[in-house]
Design a protein around this motif. Structure first.
Motif, short mmCIF file in Angstrom:
data_model
loop_
_atom_site.label_atom_id
_atom_site.label_comp_id
_atom_site.label_asym_id
_atom_site.label_seq_id
_atom_site.Cartn_x
_atom_site.Cartn_y
_atom_site.Cartn_z
N ALA A 253 0.86 -1.20 0.00
CA ALA A 253 0.00 0.00 0.00
C ALA A 253 0.88 1.23 0.00
CB ALA A 253 -0.92 0.01 1.22
N GLY A 255 0.38 5.77 -0.13
CA GLY A 255 -0.53 6.91 -0.22
C GLY A 255 0.04 8.11 0.51
N PHE A 276 -5.58 3.41 4.73
CA PHE A 276 -5.44 3.30 3.29
C PHE A 276 -6.74 2.73 2.72
CE2 PHE A 276 -1.17 3.10 4.96
CZ PHE A 276 -0.37 3.75 4.02
N LEU A 280 -6.04 1.95 -2.61
CA LEU A 280 -4.61 2.22 -2.44
C LEU A 280 -3.86 0.97 -1.98
CD1 LEU A 280 -4.59 5.77 -0.76
CD2 LEU A 280 -4.32 5.18 -3.18
#
Length: 300
Positions: A253, A255, A276, A280
């Protein structure tokens, strides 16, 4: 001529403060008797070249300074001026070691006659450059209005400039109000114990430690971390990019998070949860038996 010049212009209005070089810098000179007296010779930083007239002033003032003991760093106050809201302080930075020193960023205190606090500011001594062995280096320090006490008039004599020595302070937990209000007492106690037991971050260091990662039935990934502030100043985080790696050592993940000036107090750790959304999360079957989360630049 010289006696008139000296009498009229050489007025040292500040006092001297002295600290151990070992306490300030973890530096000492070898094989020097504690009773030895160290005279310091005048030295000018390339970043501050005074006029010829001022050089004469500094020369005479330096001759009148009290000798130091070995392994000392001293601030010897020369002049204090108020200019509107600013206060400008001129002082000798003195080094009694038999080797040069290089000071870094550190806080200075401006103290009154009774040692009352008149000002505090973190100065970047890297600008001064190298301070040679057994030398006195004149330097000008400026405190702005918001870095000084609200006093009608600063003392004309008897003031001091001093290093603010860091006292041993335990790294502590800093809970956001919403966490303090909602977290069960048992969980708070566990967090306090964890922060007390793990090694504190290095001075000036900010790092991140993973606490918990779990994936919801909707596929969102919840990552709780300790934001660890090892500096002596509060920090505010506005935006933070994060990546998460699972047991396969794959990035699962990534972000960016907007934190709205999340504050982490000096020398504390603050827990925070980053969510997340499923879009994502880059992998279907994640293995969170071992994981880590980090700003991308910290994993390079």
């Amino acid at each position: 001529m010289l006696s008139l010049f000296k009498k009229k212009n050489l007025n040292k209005t500040g006092e001297d403060t002295t600290v151990s070089s070992e306490e300030l810098l973890n530096e000492t000179s070898a094989d020097l008797s504690a009773e030895e007296e160290v005279e310091t010779t005048l030295h000018y930083s390339p970043a501050y070249m005074p006029t010829q007239e001022l050089k004469y002033v500094y020369q005479f003032l330096n001759l009148d300074l009290t000798p130091l003991k070995p392994n000392q760093v001293s601030l010897s106050g020369i002049e204090l001026k108020q200019d509107g809201g600013d206060v400008t302080v001129t002082a000798f930075i003195r080094n009694s070691l038999d080797k040069s020193i290089q000071l870094q960023e550190m806080p200075l205190l401006l103290l009154g006659v009774e040692d009352e606090m008149l000002g505090r500011k973190v100065f970047n001594f890297a600008e001064v450059g190298e301070i040679p062995a057994k030398s006195s280096t004149p330097w000008v320090f400026t405190f702005s209005a918001d870095e000084t006490a609200d006093v009608e008039e600063f003392p004309k004599t008897g003031w001091k400039l001093a290093f603010e020595l860091k006292t041993a302070r335990r790294h502590e937990l800093d809970l956001e109000e919403s966490w303090a209000n909602s977290l069960p007492e048992e969980d708070k106690a566990r967090l306090h114990q964890l922060v007390a037991e793990i090694q504190a971050p290095k001075p000036g260091e900010v790092n991140f430690m993973g606490l918990q990662a779990k994936q919801t039935s909707e596929g969102n990934l919840h990552v709780t971390m300790l934001i660890r502030n090892g500096s002596d100043k509060n920090i505010q985080l506005q935006q933070l990019p994060l990546e998460v790696m699972d047991a396969s050592e794959e990035v699962i993940a990534k972000g960016g998070f907007t934190l709205d000036d999340l504050e982490v107090k000096a020398n504390t750790s603050k827990p925070w949860t980053f969510i997340f959304p499923s879009d994502l999360v880059l992998k279907e079957n994640v293995d969170l038996s071992v994981w880590k989360a980090y700003p991308p630049q910290q994993n390079q």
